[in-house]
Scaffold this motif. Structure first.
Motif, short mmCIF file in Angstrom:
data_model
loop_
_atom_site.label_atom_id
_atom_site.label_comp_id
_atom_site.label_asym_id
_atom_site.label_seq_id
_atom_site.Cartn_x
_atom_site.Cartn_y
_atom_site.Cartn_z
N VAL A 173 0.87 -1.45 0.04
CA VAL A 173 0.06 -0.06 -0.04
C VAL A 173 0.80 1.27 -0.09
CG1 VAL A 173 -1.73 1.18 1.13
CG2 VAL A 173 -1.88 -1.14 1.10
N GLY A 174 1.85 1.19 0.92
CA GLY A 174 2.76 2.31 0.89
C GLY A 174 3.62 2.61 -0.52
N VAL A 175 3.91 1.58 -1.24
CA VAL A 175 4.64 1.72 -2.59
C VAL A 175 3.73 2.29 -3.62
CG1 VAL A 175 5.53 0.53 -4.27
CG2 VAL A 175 6.32 -0.05 -2.06
N ARG A 176 2.53 1.76 -3.47
CA ARG A 176 1.41 2.41 -4.60
C ARG A 176 1.28 4.03 -4.16
NH1 ARG A 176 -1.38 -2.64 -3.51
NH2 ARG A 176 -2.58 -1.94 -2.23
N CYS A 177 1.39 4.38 -2.87
CA CYS A 177 1.06 5.57 -2.48
C CYS A 177 2.22 6.55 -2.84
CB CYS A 177 0.82 6.04 -1.01
SG CYS A 177 -0.80 5.31 -0.35
N ALA A 178 3.38 6.07 -2.83
CA ALA A 178 4.57 6.78 -3.43
C ALA A 178 4.66 7.38 -4.69
CB ALA A 178 5.91 6.03 -3.12
N ARG A 179 5.22 8.48 -4.91
CA ARG A 179 5.27 8.90 -6.17
C ARG A 179 6.62 9.25 -6.74
NH1 ARG A 179 1.08 7.04 -6.46
NH2 ARG A 179 -0.82 7.83 -6.56
N THR A 180 7.64 8.51 -5.97
CA THR A 180 9.05 8.69 -6.39
C THR A 180 9.37 7.23 -7.19
OG1 THR A 180 9.73 7.59 -4.11
CG2 THR A 180 9.90 10.04 -4.53
N PRO A 181 10.50 7.46 -8.12
CA PRO A 181 10.93 6.26 -8.73
C PRO A 181 11.28 5.14 -7.89
CG PRO A 181 12.67 8.08 -9.12
CD PRO A 181 11.27 8.54 -8.39
N TYR A 182 12.06 5.37 -6.82
CA TYR A 182 12.55 4.54 -5.96
C TYR A 182 11.71 4.53 -4.34
CZ TYR A 182 15.88 5.58 -9.54
OH TYR A 182 16.22 5.99 -10.83
N VAL A 183 11.80 3.20 -3.94
CA VAL A 183 10.93 3.16 -2.47
C VAL A 183 12.30 2.43 -1.56
CG1 VAL A 183 9.46 2.36 -1.17
CG2 VAL A 183 8.87 3.31 -3.29
N ALA A 184 12.34 3.02 -0.34
CA ALA A 184 13.21 2.40 0.72
C ALA A 184 12.05 1.72 1.65
CB ALA A 184 14.31 3.40 1.34
N PHE A 185 12.21 0.57 1.92
CA PHE A 185 11.76 -0.07 3.14
C PHE A 185 12.46 0.18 4.41
CE2 PHE A 185 9.96 -2.72 -0.39
CZ PHE A 185 8.72 -2.29 -0.37
N ALA A 186 11.64 0.40 5.60
CA ALA A 186 12.34 0.38 6.97
C ALA A 186 11.25 -0.24 8.01
CB ALA A 186 12.69 1.96 7.23
N ASP A 187 11.52 -0.63 8.94
CA ASP A 187 10.96 -1.23 10.19
C ASP A 187 10.70 -0.03 11.24
OD1 ASP A 187 10.49 -3.64 8.76
OD2 ASP A 187 11.86 -4.79 10.06
N ASP A 188 9.61 -0.15 11.97
CA ASP A 188 9.61 0.69 13.20
C ASP A 188 10.88 0.74 13.89
OD1 ASP A 188 8.74 -1.48 14.41
OD2 ASP A 188 6.66 -1.30 14.11
N ASP A 189 11.58 -0.17 14.08
CA ASP A 189 12.68 -0.05 14.81
C ASP A 189 14.37 -0.15 13.96
OD1 ASP A 189 12.89 -2.69 13.76
OD2 ASP A 189 12.75 -3.84 15.44
N SER A 190 14.06 0.54 12.61
CA SER A 190 15.30 0.63 11.94
C SER A 190 15.22 2.07 11.35
CB SER A 190 15.42 -0.42 11.01
OG SER A 190 14.42 -0.37 9.85
N TYR A 191 16.48 2.23 10.81
CA TYR A 191 16.55 3.49 10.04
C TYR A 191 17.74 3.73 9.07
CZ TYR A 191 19.76 5.25 13.56
OH TYR A 191 20.92 5.55 14.19
N TRP A 192 17.70 4.29 7.95
CA TRP A 192 18.80 4.51 6.85
C TRP A 192 19.91 5.31 7.45
CZ3 TRP A 192 19.39 1.76 2.52
CH2 TRP A 192 18.30 0.73 2.17
N THR A 193 20.94 5.12 7.31
CA THR A 193 22.22 6.01 7.84
C THR A 193 22.45 7.22 6.83
OG1 THR A 193 23.71 4.41 6.81
CG2 THR A 193 23.44 4.17 9.05
#
Length: 301
Positions: free
Chosen positions: A86-106
């Motif tokens: 659902v989140g990917v369908r809502c996104a309007r960018t060419p790329y999507v990063a996934f994260a959990d609620d206990d993780s983040y991208w550096t």
């Protein structure tokens, strides 16, 4: 929005600038999609670290919290890993990063991933290095990917992989949607394997890139380890039935009954569904999976 069981919740009025405690956006080509359920305390810790727009998909939490600076999608029922679709369908960018609620991208990772995706048009998925806990231990899955048992194809972004950790990948949005995203029937735990197979079967490169980083800060308290094992074993069997040759599937089923009889029995109940949706993999993809199984067996011996 036209999504079954979902609605996009408008944020309360916010300043035009992001809150000071939120990291600055480093790329507008990536959307971070986070699926969560009843863990708003963790989101308050991790979401401010993301350096790209965030879509938060709530899996029918008992109580709705508030995280500033995100677009919130509320689901009427818990969809497990498929909430990310659902989140990917809502996104309007060419790329999507996934994260959990206990993780983040550096810092720098999302911008670097976008640049790699632009430079490698055949790439459908990039997997990052995951460091776990406050002492930043290397996740065993990242270590296995770094060993590059499938080699590094000429011109690829990094070593070839046929699996990933969902909290640590960037996907090409169109490729993800064309592959069908995460299979709802698998719900959670081990849902990545089927998607990895289907992306590879569609001709996309899946690559591990060590310089992309994710911090994972899990809290083991409150998790039902036995329930997770049952679900993982069930999903392993169903994934095999959906895509692998009969002989391979038979071996996986036998191993599943030895490891967790209840999980294997749960899978048997869903085997008619899996066989109705069965689709064989290309020879090259099946060969890669066989190679990985051999390497794993050798390591365990």
């Amino acid at each position: 929005m036209g999504y079954s069981g979902a609605m996009l919740t408008e944020r309360p009025a916010m300043p035009t600038e992001r809150p000071q405690h939120t990291a600055p956006i480093e790329t507008d080509e990536v959307t971070v999609v986070v699926a969560t359920r009843n863990r708003w305390d963790r989101l308050a810790e991790t979401v401010p670290h993301h350096r790209a727009p965030v879509i938060l998909v709530d899996n029918a939490s008992d109580n709705i919290g508030y995280v500033p600076g995100v677009d919130l999608v509320r689901l009427e029922k818990n969809q497990g890993a498929a909430a990310r679709n659902v989140g990917v369908r809502c996104a309007r960018t060419p790329y999507v990063a996934f994260a959990d609620d206990d993780s983040y991208w550096t810092p720098g990772s999302l911008a670097a991933a976008a640049a790699l995706m632009r430079a490698h048009p055949r790439t459908g998925l990039l997997a990052a290095q995951v460091l776990v806990g406050p002492d930043q231990r290397l996740d065993p899955v990242s270590a296995a990917m770094a060993a590059a048992p499938l080699g590094t194809p000429s011109g690829a972004a990094g070593p070839a992989i046929l699996g990933f950790l969902a909290c640590a990948v960037v996907v090409r949005r169109d490729a993800f949607l064309a592959a069908g995203g995460f299979q709802p029937r698998l719900f959670v735990y081990g849902e990545e394997a089927l998607l990895a197979m289907d992306l590879a079967a569609a001709g996309h490169e899946l690559s591990y890139v060590r310089r992309l980083g994710v911090r994972h800060l899990p809290r083991p308290a409150g998790r039902d380890v036995n329930a997770r094992l049952r679900r993982e074993v069930r999903n392993r069997v169903l994934t095999a039935a959906l895509r692998r040759p009969p002989a391979v599937t038979a071996r996986i089923v036998a191993a599943a009954f030895r490891e967790c009889p209840r999980g294997a029995a749960q899978a048997v109940l869903d085997l008619p569904w899996a066989l109705c949706h069965r689709r064989r993999l290309p020879v090259a993809v099946e060969s890669g999976l066989t190679r990985l199984a051999m390497v794993s067996s050798s390591s365990a011996a």
